[in-house]
Design an enzyme around this catalytic site. Structure first.
Site, PDB file in Angstrom:
ATOM      1  CG  ASP A  45      38.368   6.348  20.730  1.00 35.68           C
ATOM      2  OD1 ASP A  45      39.149   5.450  21.093  1.00 35.68           O
ATOM      3  OD2 ASP A  45      37.263   6.544  21.264  1.00 35.68           O
ATOM      4  CG  ASN A 122      34.087   5.727  14.836  1.00 36.67           C
ATOM      5  OD1 ASN A 122      34.175   4.568  15.238  1.00 36.67           O
ATOM      6  ND2 ASN A 122      34.563   6.753  15.512  1.00 36.67           N
ATOM      7  CB  SER A 166      26.933  13.739  19.735  1.00 34.45           C
ATOM      8  OG  SER A 166      27.111  13.833  18.332  1.00 34.45           O
TER       9      SER A 166
END
Length: 265
Positions: A45, A122, A166
């Protein structure tokens, strides 16, 4: 068709790139690293993020496709042992593409410098070195809260499965045209109070983080670190531009999530 290939520095990715280049040339597919129609990333990624930032000035003209050679490939549909099948698909099938939202990031300064503008696939984060960050969070120009803590993360739906996940953010399906604000270690007590939960913001709304005057803030845009002095605020909204992924075979989003984070039973 004109194709560009972006790979990481791993030896395996270099070997796969060499094999892929040979197969493309054998099938009369032109390699063009300046004005491609399709960008193939070879790696994980992180490699696809690098490819996106390299070609984000051509978003209306290119599609992206990922070949996975690393440990985690959420954006990559193809494995390194499927190169022949991939090239056959390029030759035989008419490309279909799926588009995903991008994050518009604008940094404003106190000293009159022009704004700096970025696109994120992202996420973008704001932090303040080793000190507590203090920032006023405005949604549609109205003060929502004063944040104190380690920082803030603002992510796209596709980015919701990356750093955002996360730190306790929600996973959003990429068909949701929205972005997400997630706190990073906020201070919450009788004196300081924030919502303490991720916030999903509609594409018709915008976000501005106004920062206390200091020279030790830094902003990230995907894997890029942007250290700037005299930052007054950072503004976020869903971008007008979108990223297009070449879809020669379909993989359901929730299958990707399960494959990446849960695995087989």
């Amino acid at each position: 068709m004109k194709v560009a290939i972006v790979h990481n520095s791993e030896e395996k990715s270099k070997q796969v790139t060499k094999q892929l280049t040979t197969l493309l040339e054998q099938n009369q597919i032109q390699i063009d690293n300046r004005q491609p129609e399709l960008v193939i990333s070879v790696g994980g990624d992180g490699t696809l993020l690098s490819a996106f930032h390299r070609f984000n000035h051509l978003l209306n003209e290119v599609s992206f496709l990922g070949v996975h050679t690393g440990h985690l490939g959420f954006y990559t549909d193809w494995r390194d042992y499927e190169l022949k099948e991939l090239v056959e698909s390029l030759c035989i099938h008419r490309e279909k593409s799926t588009s995903y939202p991008l994050l518009d990031v604008r940094i404003r300064f106190r000293d009159g410098k022009p704004d700096k503008h970025f696109l994120a696939l992202n996420e973008s984060t704001i932090k303040r070195g080793n000190r507590t960050m203090v920032g006023d969070v405005f949604i549609k120009d109205e003060l929502f809260e004063r944040f104190r803590g380690d920082g803030l993360s603002i992510s796209t739906p596709t980015g919701s499965t990356a750093y955002n996940k996360s730190i306790g953010g929600a996973v959003l399906h990429p068909s949701i045209n929205a972005f997400q604000l997630t706190e990073i270690a906020s201070l919450n007590n009788r004196v300081f109070r924030t919502l303490g939960s991720p916030i999903v913001i509609a594409h018709t709304e915008w976000l501005e983080i106004k920062l206390q005057e200091s020279d030790d803030y830094f902003v990230t845009v995907d894997q890029l670190d942007i250290y700037q002095e005299n930052i007054a605020s950072v503004c976020y909204r869903i971008a007008d531009e979108r990223i297009h992924f070449a879809s020669y075979r379909h993989m359901h989003f929730w299958h990707r999530v399960k494959d990446a984070f849960i695995g087989e039973d």
